[in-house]
Write an enzyme that holds these catalytic residues in place. Structure first.
Site, PDB file in Angstrom:
ATOM      1  CG  ASP A  39       8.018  37.361  93.069  1.00  0.00           C
ATOM      2  OD1 ASP A  39       7.602  38.531  93.215  1.00  0.00           O
ATOM      3  OD2 ASP A  39       8.361  36.892  91.956  1.00  0.00           O
ATOM      4  CG  ASN A  97       8.520  48.157  92.829  1.00  0.00           C
ATOM      5  OD1 ASN A  97       9.429  48.834  93.287  1.00  0.00           O
ATOM      6  ND2 ASN A  97       8.676  46.883  92.503  1.00  0.00           N
ATOM      7  CD  GLU A 105       7.179  43.832  85.759  1.00  0.00           C
ATOM      8  OE1 GLU A 105       7.166  42.764  86.409  1.00  0.00           O
ATOM      9  OE2 GLU A 105       7.913  44.034  84.774  1.00  0.00           O
ATOM     10  CB  VAL A 106       1.018  42.928  89.666  1.00  0.00           C
ATOM     11  CG1 VAL A 106      -0.370  42.377  89.996  1.00  0.00           C
ATOM     12  CG2 VAL A 106       1.858  41.873  88.944  1.00  0.00           C
ATOM     13  CG  HIS A 110       2.720  43.705  94.678  1.00  0.00           C
ATOM     14  ND1 HIS A 110       1.934  44.339  93.741  1.00  0.00           N
ATOM     15  CD2 HIS A 110       3.975  43.703  94.171  1.00  0.00           C
ATOM     16  CE1 HIS A 110       2.671  44.692  92.712  1.00  0.00           C
ATOM     17  NE2 HIS A 110       3.926  44.330  92.946  1.00  0.00           N
ATOM     18  CG  HIS A 112       8.340  43.072  96.025  1.00  0.00           C
ATOM     19  ND1 HIS A 112       8.513  42.099  95.068  1.00  0.00           N
ATOM     20  CD2 HIS A 112       7.660  44.073  95.421  1.00  0.00           C
ATOM     21  CE1 HIS A 112       7.963  42.509  93.925  1.00  0.00           C
ATOM     22  NE2 HIS A 112       7.449  43.701  94.112  1.00  0.00           N
TER      23      HIS A 112
END
Ligand code: AMP
Length: 125
Positions: A39, A97, A105-106, A110, A112
């Site tokens: 990240d 998320n 946000e993206v 993904h 994490h």
């Protein structure tokens, strides 16, 4: 700015550009199904993002639309990354998320992967 996870896939998102090699990344793992990279704004000593190679907006999109092979490949890749980074014995945390309340946000799925220190309680109250 959190995204609307119900929108169609945007192939101009930053992780799509990383997958196409248009933007550099610090790769830690790659196979047929997934790419993992550091990240850019780490929140723990180890903070790696694992993304599927397919075009999926979120965990929700992936769970509905991905093939069995893509799902198995991605889940196995996340596990392989954690093992490769030596995180199984000390432990680690996974987080995905989704959408506005998840503060995604993206708009490319993904996961994490956090580790490298005790991570404390799951959420700030
Ligand atoms: P999320 O809020 O779950 O969508 O998280 C997006 C994550 O992507 C954040 O932790 C960012 O720091 C990270 N990020 C954004 N751009 C890049 C990039 N070019 N390379 C690596 N990580 C990035």
């Amino acid at each position: 700015m959190a995204i609307d996870a119900t929108l169609p896939y945007d192939d101009q998102n930053i992780f799509a550009k990383i997958l196409r090699g248009e933007i550099p990344n610090r790769t830690v793992y790659e196979d047929e199904w997934a790419l993992a990279f550091h990240d850019i704004n780490p929140q723990a000593p180890v903070h790696v993002l694992v993304i599927p190679k397919g075009a999926y907006v979120s965990w929700d999109d992936f769970s509905v639309s991905a093939s069995e092979a893509e799902i198995a490949g991605f889940v196995r890749a996340v596990g392989a990354v954690a093992r490769d980074l030596g995180l199984v014995a000390p432990g680690y945390r996974l987080l995905a998320n989704v959408g506005q309340h998840g503060h995604q946000e993206v708009p490319h799925l993904h996961v994490h992967l956090f580790g490298g220190r005790p991570l404390g309680p799951m959420l700030a109250r």
